[in-house]
Design a protein around this motif. Structure first.
Motif, short mmCIF file in Angstrom:
data_model
loop_
_atom_site.label_atom_id
_atom_site.label_comp_id
_atom_site.label_asym_id
_atom_site.label_seq_id
_atom_site.Cartn_x
_atom_site.Cartn_y
_atom_site.Cartn_z
N TYR A 157 0.84 -1.19 0.00
CA TYR A 157 0.00 0.00 0.00
C TYR A 157 0.88 1.25 0.00
O TYR A 157 2.04 1.19 0.40
CB TYR A 157 -0.86 0.07 1.27
N ALA A 158 0.28 2.37 -0.37
CA ALA A 158 0.89 3.66 -0.05
C ALA A 158 0.70 3.81 1.46
O ALA A 158 -0.43 3.68 1.95
CB ALA A 158 0.20 4.79 -0.81
N PRO A 216 0.47 6.23 3.69
CA PRO A 216 -0.55 7.10 4.26
C PRO A 216 -1.97 6.53 4.17
O PRO A 216 -2.82 6.83 5.01
CB PRO A 216 -0.42 8.39 3.44
N ASP A 217 -2.22 5.68 3.16
CA ASP A 217 -3.56 5.11 2.98
C ASP A 217 -3.94 4.13 4.07
O ASP A 217 -5.13 3.87 4.29
CB ASP A 217 -3.66 4.41 1.62
N ILE A 218 -2.96 3.57 4.74
CA ILE A 218 -3.25 2.59 5.80
C ILE A 218 -2.60 2.99 7.13
O ILE A 218 -2.28 2.14 7.96
CB ILE A 218 -2.81 1.17 5.39
N GLU A 250 -3.77 4.22 9.81
CA GLU A 250 -4.48 3.78 11.02
C GLU A 250 -4.11 2.33 11.37
O GLU A 250 -3.87 2.01 12.54
CB GLU A 250 -5.98 3.91 10.83
N ASP A 292 -3.80 10.77 10.71
CA ASP A 292 -3.36 11.95 9.98
C ASP A 292 -1.89 12.25 10.22
O ASP A 292 -1.13 12.50 9.29
CB ASP A 292 -4.21 13.18 10.35
N GLY A 321 0.23 9.40 8.77
CA GLY A 321 0.17 9.48 7.32
C GLY A 321 1.06 10.58 6.77
O GLY A 321 1.74 10.40 5.76
N LYS A 359 4.46 10.08 4.34
CA LYS A 359 3.83 10.52 3.08
C LYS A 359 4.47 9.93 1.83
O LYS A 359 3.79 9.71 0.84
CB LYS A 359 3.76 12.03 3.01
N ARG A 412 6.09 3.45 1.21
CA ARG A 412 5.21 2.33 0.86
C ARG A 412 5.20 1.41 2.06
O ARG A 412 6.17 1.33 2.80
CB ARG A 412 5.74 1.61 -0.38
N THR A 421 7.61 -0.47 6.58
CA THR A 421 7.51 0.63 5.62
C THR A 421 8.87 0.84 4.96
O THR A 421 9.91 0.63 5.58
CB THR A 421 7.06 1.93 6.28
#
Length: 153
Positions: free
Chosen positions: A5-6, A8-10, A12, A45, A48, A52, A55, A70
């Motif tokens: 995933y990117a 920031p998209d995950i 949480e 937030d 993320g 930014k 990956r 990451t």
């Protein structure tokens, strides 16, 4: 199962895995040190924004995400966390293998990280070496860690 995933998209999901990995289960850090390291899960937030350009690779077992790593530009591994119940079951190796393949594909010359006391042995098992041992202050507590790297061929 491994998924990319990117970051920031995950954020949480990453925040929850990080919090549980640090605060639950056995640790070489005291409870005060763990609380200083991470008192509560980071907001999605804030995390993320911090990740930014990164990956993230997740390991899902059954219906639960149990580990994450990451990869940021420059080969920096900022997050590498496995839930305590899944440590020692091959999750770290599976995540790392996927991450290294991505780094090689991106032509990163090396991977590097700041490894906690618990993460140093798994990173060493993947071919990393310690560059420097250091102690950092977090909320009045001193935490030992190691800067580690692996040169990619």
């Amino acid at each position: 199962m491994i998924r990319w995933y990117a970051a920031p998209d995950i954020a949480e999901t990453i925040a929850e895995i990080q919090f549980r990995a640090v605060r639950e289960g056995p640790s070489q850090y005291t409870e005060a040190q763990r609380a200083a390291w991470i008192a509560a899960p980071h907001s999605a937030d804030a995390l993320g924004a911090r990740l930014k350009d990164a990956r993230a690779v997740l390991f899902r077992r059954g219906d639960e995400d149990v580990g994450c790593m990451t990869l940021s530009p420059g080969g920096y591994i900022e997050m590498a966390f496995i839930l305590p119940a899944h440590q020692g079951t091959g999750v770290f190796r599976a995540l790392y293998t996927a991450l290294e393949a991505q780094a090689v594909h991106a032509r990163e010359p090396r991977l590097w990280t700041f490894a906690s006391l618990m993460a140093q042995a798994p990173f060493q098992a993947m071919g990393f070496r310690v560059i420097n041992h250091e102690t950092v202050e977090r909320a009045g507590e001193m935490l030992r860690r190691a800067e580690m790297e692996k040169v990619l061929e």
